[in-house]
Design a protein around this motif. Structure first.
Motif, PDB file in Angstrom:
ATOM      1  N   SER A 573       0.827  -1.210   0.000  1.00 13.46           N
ATOM      2  CA  SER A 573       0.000   0.000   0.000  1.00 13.46           C
ATOM      3  C   SER A 573       0.861   1.259   0.000  1.00 13.46           C
ATOM      4  O   SER A 573       0.531   2.254  -0.645  1.00 13.46           O
ATOM      5  CB  SER A 573      -0.921  -0.002   1.222  1.00 13.46           C
ATOM      6  OG  SER A 573      -1.803  -1.099   1.189  1.00 13.46           O
ATOM      7  N   MET A 574       1.982   1.221   0.733  1.00 10.54           N
ATOM      8  CA  MET A 574       2.862   2.384   0.794  1.00 10.54           C
ATOM      9  C   MET A 574       3.529   2.669  -0.545  1.00 10.54           C
ATOM     10  O   MET A 574       3.790   3.822  -0.890  1.00 10.54           O
ATOM     11  CB  MET A 574       3.936   2.166   1.866  1.00 10.54           C
ATOM     12  CG  MET A 574       3.439   2.264   3.291  1.00 10.54           C
ATOM     13  SD  MET A 574       4.780   1.998   4.471  1.00 10.54           S
ATOM     14  CE  MET A 574       4.002   2.547   6.001  1.00 10.54           C
ATOM     15  N   LEU A 575       3.820   1.603  -1.299  1.00 11.42           N
ATOM     16  CA  LEU A 575       4.622   1.769  -2.522  1.00 11.42           C
ATOM     17  C   LEU A 575       3.787   1.757  -3.793  1.00 11.42           C
ATOM     18  O   LEU A 575       4.326   1.985  -4.884  1.00 11.42           O
ATOM     19  CB  LEU A 575       5.685   0.658  -2.603  1.00 11.42           C
ATOM     20  CG  LEU A 575       6.751   0.657  -1.509  1.00 11.42           C
ATOM     21  CD1 LEU A 575       7.721  -0.510  -1.720  1.00 11.42           C
ATOM     22  CD2 LEU A 575       7.518   1.977  -1.489  1.00 11.42           C
ATOM     23  N   GLU A 576       2.472   1.501  -3.693  1.00  6.95           N
ATOM     24  CA  GLU A 576       1.697   1.352  -4.924  1.00  6.95           C
ATOM     25  C   GLU A 576       1.611   2.668  -5.697  1.00  6.95           C
ATOM     26  O   GLU A 576       1.456   2.659  -6.922  1.00  6.95           O
ATOM     27  CB  GLU A 576       0.302   0.826  -4.600  1.00  6.95           C
ATOM     28  CG  GLU A 576      -0.563   1.741  -3.742  1.00  6.95           C
ATOM     29  CD  GLU A 576      -1.904   1.100  -3.417  1.00  6.95           C
ATOM     30  OE1 GLU A 576      -2.134  -0.034  -3.897  1.00  6.95           O
ATOM     31  OE2 GLU A 576      -2.701   1.721  -2.701  1.00  6.95           O
ATOM     32  N   GLY A 577       1.726   3.811  -5.045  1.00  6.15           N
ATOM     33  CA  GLY A 577       1.674   5.092  -5.753  1.00  6.15           C
ATOM     34  C   GLY A 577       2.977   5.482  -6.413  1.00  6.15           C
ATOM     35  O   GLY A 577       3.041   6.508  -7.098  1.00  6.15           O
ATOM     36  N   ASN A 579       4.538   3.696  -8.692  1.00  5.93           N
ATOM     37  CA  ASN A 579       4.568   3.109 -10.038  1.00  5.93           C
ATOM     38  C   ASN A 579       5.705   2.107 -10.226  1.00  5.93           C
ATOM     39  O   ASN A 579       5.990   1.703 -11.353  1.00  5.93           O
ATOM     40  CB  ASN A 579       4.667   4.202 -11.120  1.00  5.93           C
ATOM     41  CG  ASN A 579       3.486   5.149 -11.081  1.00  5.93           C
ATOM     42  OD1 ASN A 579       2.348   4.716 -10.892  1.00  5.93           O
ATOM     43  ND2 ASN A 579       3.747   6.443 -11.216  1.00  5.93           N
ATOM     44  N   ALA A 580       6.355   1.703  -9.145  1.00  2.85           N
ATOM     45  CA  ALA A 580       7.414   0.694  -9.260  1.00  2.85           C
ATOM     46  C   ALA A 580       6.786  -0.690  -9.378  1.00  2.85           C
ATOM     47  O   ALA A 580       5.660  -0.934  -8.936  1.00  2.85           O
ATOM     48  CB  ALA A 580       8.328   0.757  -8.043  1.00  2.85           C
ATOM     49  N   GLU A 581       7.528  -1.628 -10.015  1.00  2.26           N
ATOM     50  CA  GLU A 581       7.100  -3.021 -10.081  1.00  2.26           C
ATOM     51  C   GLU A 581       7.534  -3.704  -8.781  1.00  2.26           C
ATOM     52  O   GLU A 581       8.712  -3.681  -8.438  1.00  2.26           O
ATOM     53  CB  GLU A 581       7.732  -3.730 -11.284  1.00  2.26           C
ATOM     54  CG  GLU A 581       7.300  -3.162 -12.628  1.00  2.26           C
ATOM     55  CD  GLU A 581       7.965  -3.914 -13.777  1.00  2.26           C
ATOM     56  OE1 GLU A 581       8.110  -5.152 -13.673  1.00  2.26           O
ATOM     57  OE2 GLU A 581       8.365  -3.261 -14.756  1.00  2.26           O
ATOM     58  N   LEU A 582       6.558  -4.295  -8.066  1.00  3.01           N
ATOM     59  CA  LEU A 582       6.835  -4.883  -6.760  1.00  3.01           C
ATOM     60  C   LEU A 582       6.790  -6.404  -6.851  1.00  3.01           C
ATOM     61  O   LEU A 582       5.864  -6.977  -7.435  1.00  3.01           O
ATOM     62  CB  LEU A 582       5.810  -4.403  -5.722  1.00  3.01           C
ATOM     63  CG  LEU A 582       5.649  -2.890  -5.575  1.00  3.01           C
ATOM     64  CD1 LEU A 582       4.595  -2.586  -4.518  1.00  3.01           C
ATOM     65  CD2 LEU A 582       6.976  -2.227  -5.211  1.00  3.01           C
ATOM     66  N   TYR A 583       7.792  -7.040  -6.257  1.00  2.00           N
ATOM     67  CA  TYR A 583       7.859  -8.499  -6.199  1.00  2.00           C
ATOM     68  C   TYR A 583       8.049  -8.897  -4.726  1.00  2.00           C
ATOM     69  O   TYR A 583       8.920  -8.357  -4.043  1.00  2.00           O
ATOM     70  CB  TYR A 583       9.028  -9.032  -7.036  1.00  2.00           C
ATOM     71  CG  TYR A 583       8.934  -8.660  -8.507  1.00  2.00           C
ATOM     72  CD1 TYR A 583       8.327  -9.522  -9.415  1.00  2.00           C
ATOM     73  CD2 TYR A 583       9.446  -7.439  -8.969  1.00  2.00           C
ATOM     74  CE1 TYR A 583       8.235  -9.176 -10.766  1.00  2.00           C
ATOM     75  CE2 TYR A 583       9.346  -7.093 -10.304  1.00  2.00           C
ATOM     76  CZ  TYR A 583       8.739  -7.971 -11.199  1.00  2.00           C
ATOM     77  OH  TYR A 583       8.651  -7.629 -12.521  1.00  2.00           O
ATOM     78  N   PHE A 584       7.233  -9.852  -4.274  1.00  2.00           N
ATOM     79  CA  PHE A 584       7.275 -10.248  -2.865  1.00  2.00           C
ATOM     80  C   PHE A 584       7.741 -11.697  -2.722  1.00  2.00           C
ATOM     81  O   PHE A 584       7.313 -12.577  -3.486  1.00  2.00           O
ATOM     82  CB  PHE A 584       5.895 -10.087  -2.212  1.00  2.00           C
ATOM     83  CG  PHE A 584       5.498  -8.662  -1.988  1.00  2.00           C
ATOM     84  CD1 PHE A 584       5.841  -8.015  -0.806  1.00  2.00           C
ATOM     85  CD2 PHE A 584       4.797  -7.954  -2.961  1.00  2.00           C
ATOM     86  CE1 PHE A 584       5.479  -6.697  -0.591  1.00  2.00           C
ATOM     87  CE2 PHE A 584       4.437  -6.632  -2.763  1.00  2.00           C
ATOM     88  CZ  PHE A 584       4.777  -5.999  -1.574  1.00  2.00           C
TER      89      PHE A 584
END
Length: 674
Positions: A573-577, A579-584
């Protein structure tokens, strides 16, 4: 609560906390006295019939291989079924123990059995140790096999006069040497008048008399008058049975003071045909002192535990209070997050979370101070900027209570100094926060001026409030750790008992000092002196802007290794704005695998994860790639943890819980520096 009850509570709190810093040292000292005693010492809990403590002498005397094995035994395991008198050991043990628990120390001869089946005689004393409701008995024993054998030889010789005379003549010189070197006092006295006929070196030593002086005295002259009836009873036993004791009384030293002794003896026939008493006399002063110290150590340990319990109770309250607010607000938001009324609760949840974090930071600071790991910086800073930032933080709290915060600067005070701005701000924040907490009407005043103390230049800070003030008893324990002035005040205003202690430690660490004047009902004034150097600069460093915009990280790939699903959602939620591609990844092994698939620009690596932890994953990734930044993302924020991450080669460190703006700043700086 009336004033007398209040003062009583304050005094009790003071007593408990004043012992806290000494109890560990005292406890170890008394435990060492217990452990190194030459007598076999053990403690029995009569409610369970089991041993709860023992020293090395007890383990050796009973032929047991270890303390652990000894504490698994019961007194019945170390005694034969019957004593030499024909009575059952368990009945006699209970009788002696009950007498001891009623306040009468018991001294008697006892037959023990070792685990290998062999038996030996021992002189035993039982003393009750009053400790709450637990019926504890201290057992002190000494193997007297050699002395008993000697006594038996003498008794047997007395029964056969001819054999005794022949044995006495043959062994006289040899036995005299043995007795003279014995580690216990040995005396021969005439039965008719108690006159000393012989005293060995040990008795001469602890009595203070020379041999010729003792030979002019009787044992009646060495005994205080209060033992007259006891001595007469023992003398009657000697006349009837031919032996007396063992029993405990006091002797009078040559210097005049009394000291405890333990005596036992037999009646013998002398060369002159008269009756004599052959006595074994042991100076038990050291044993009595050890027993007394053990009792004191137990009582001090109890006090320490009570102090610890009070602290933990307050700490639990302080942690649970903001946590309750956070959880309650989150539950309200979960029910209807779009309700404008509920949205107003979000700042309150953030405030409560910061309060909780401040408590945790206090505990960490205390740990660092205890371990001498807290250091201070020496950098340029603006004293006015620090003061203004503290006021900015605390002004909303003050306004809620309708309190004012006034600041007075000496007109020509230098603006820039050299010191540790973080620790100085922490000191000022603690004092202002406390002042507002304990003030209901009026306000808080902060004064700053340049000064000298003992020819050392620096800054003087005065902080005055119009609050509830403090009594002399409260002032005396103000800076003690885990201590608060009054339980009722603690319940009303809160606090862990660490803040003021840490404040004093920080001031001392910076080479300064802090003093306080306070009157109940009229307020409090703190005066702090900090030995700071003036900077040549006129203005301090510019204040950094805290609020930054969400960074645009389009085209950037971020790999987040985090096993906690809730934390994954929060980071997402913190990083969704951005525009980075997130991998968990949910563990270190998965993070290593995903690193080769998604080729991230940066890795946020949790440290504690299942299957493979973050440190192991870091090492594996670094074997194949040394350029991609890998940031430690963890709640392990102790200084030794941070130093370990640095030494391993982590690019940076983000401590949990992390602030949204801090995360944005960290990512923005990381990508800008590349």
């Amino acid at each position: 609560m009336n004033e007398s009850e209040y003062r009583a509570l304050v005094n009790e709190n003071k007593r408990l906390k004043s012992q806290l810093n000494e109890v560990c040292f005292e406890r170890d000292k008394y435990k060492k006295l217990f452990d190194i005693s030459a007598d076999a010492l053990s403690i029995i809990d009569m409610s369970t019939g089991t041993y709860v403590e023992c020293n090395s002498s007890a383990i050796a005397m009973h032929g047991v291989d270890s303390e652990e094995s000894f504490l698994k035994l019961t007194p019945a395991d170390l005694s034969p079924e019957l004593q030499p008198c024909g009575r059952k050991s368990n009945y006699m043990e209970m009788e002696y123990a009950q007498e001891a628990l009623q306040g009468e120390p018991q001294v008697f001869q006892w037959q023990y059995v070792k685990l290998d089946g062999s038996t030996f005689p021992s002189l035993v004393s039982l003393t009750a140790i009053p400790l709450g409701d637990r019926p504890l008995v201290l057992v002190a024993g000494r193997d007297v096999s050699d002395l008993v054998k000697t006594q038996i030889k003498l008794v047997d010789a007395h029964l056969d006069a001819k054999n005794f005379e022949r044995a006495y003549l043959l062994e006289k010189e040899k036995f005299k040497q043995f007795v003279n070197l014995a580690p216990v006092g040995v005396a021969i006295n005439r039965v008719e008048d108690g006159q000393f006929d012989y005293a060995n070196q040990e008795l001469i030593r602890f009595s203070g008399y020379e041999p010729e002086e003792l030979n002019r005295l009787s044992y009646w002259q060495l005994t205080p008058e209060k033992y007259k009836e006891l001595d007469e009873e023992q003398h009657r036993l000697l006349t009837v049975t031919g032996r007396y004791g063992p029993y405990i009384k006091e002797y009078i030293h040559k210097s005049g003071h009394s000291y405890p002794v333990q005596l036992s003896g037999v009646k013998i026939k002398g060369e002159d045909g008269k009756d004599y008493t052959w006595s074994v006399i042991q100076d038990i002063s050291e044993r009595h002192q050890t027993e007394s110290l053990l009792r004191e150590a137990k009582q001090q340990a109890e006090s320490s535990n009570n102090a610890k319990s009070l602290f933990l109770s307050n700490m639990s309250h302080e942690i649970r209070t903001p946590l309750n607010a956070i959880l309650g607000i989150l539950q309200l938001l979960q029910r209807d997050i779009n309700n404008p009324k509920n949205q107003k609760l979000i700042p309150q949840a953030i405030f409560s979370a910061n309060s909780l974090l401040r408590i945790i930071n206090d505990i960490l600071d205390y740990s660092k101070i205890e371990a001498n790991q807290l250091t201070v910086e020496n950098i340029e800073f603006s004293i006015l900027t620090i003061t203004e930032s503290v006021i900015s933080d605390m002004l909303p709290v003050a306004l809620e209570k309708d309190l004012g915060i006034n600041v007075y600067f000496e007109e020509d005070i230098p603006r820039v100094w050299i010191g540790d701005p973080v620790r100085i701000r922490q000191v000022l924040l603690n004092l202002v926060s406390n002042a507002i907490k304990f003030t209901e009407d009026g306000g808080v005043t902060i004064g700053l001026c340049e000064t000298h103390k003992n020819n050392i230049p620096g800054v003087a800070i005065e902080l005055t409030d119009t609050g509830i003030g403090m009594s002399e008893e409260a002032l005396s324990v103000l800076f003690e750790r885990f201590t608060q002035a009054d339980v009722s005040i603690t319940r009303k205003f809160g606090g862990t008992g660490l803040g003021m202690s840490i404040t004093k430690d920080l001031v001392s660490l910076m080479g300064g000092d802090i003093s306080i004047n306070s009157t109940e009902g009229k307020g409090t004034k703190f005066t702090i002196f900090l030995p700071l150097k003036k900077s040549t600069k006129v203005e301090g460093p510019k204040t950094q802007v805290i609020n930054i915009e969400t960074p645009n990280l389009s085209g950037k790939r971020i790999l987040i290794a985090e096993d906690n699903l809730i934390n994954q959602e929060i980071i997402k939620s913190m990083l969704e704005g951005t525009n980075a591609e997130l991998y968990f990844a949910e563990n270190g092994e998965e993070a290593v695998s995903m690193f080769g698939l998604c080729h991230p620009n940066i890795v946020l690596m949790d440290i504690q994860m299942p299957i493979m932890d973050g440190k192991q994953a870091f090492r594996v990734i670094r074997q194949h790639n040394t350029s991609v930044p890998i940031v430690a993302l963890t709640a392990n924020v102790m200084s030794e943890d941070i130093e370990e991450y640095k030494s391993m080669g982590f690019t940076g460190f983000l401590g949990k819980p992390f602030d949204l703006q801090n995360l944005y700043s960290y990512l923005k700086d990381s990508f800008q520096s590349k």
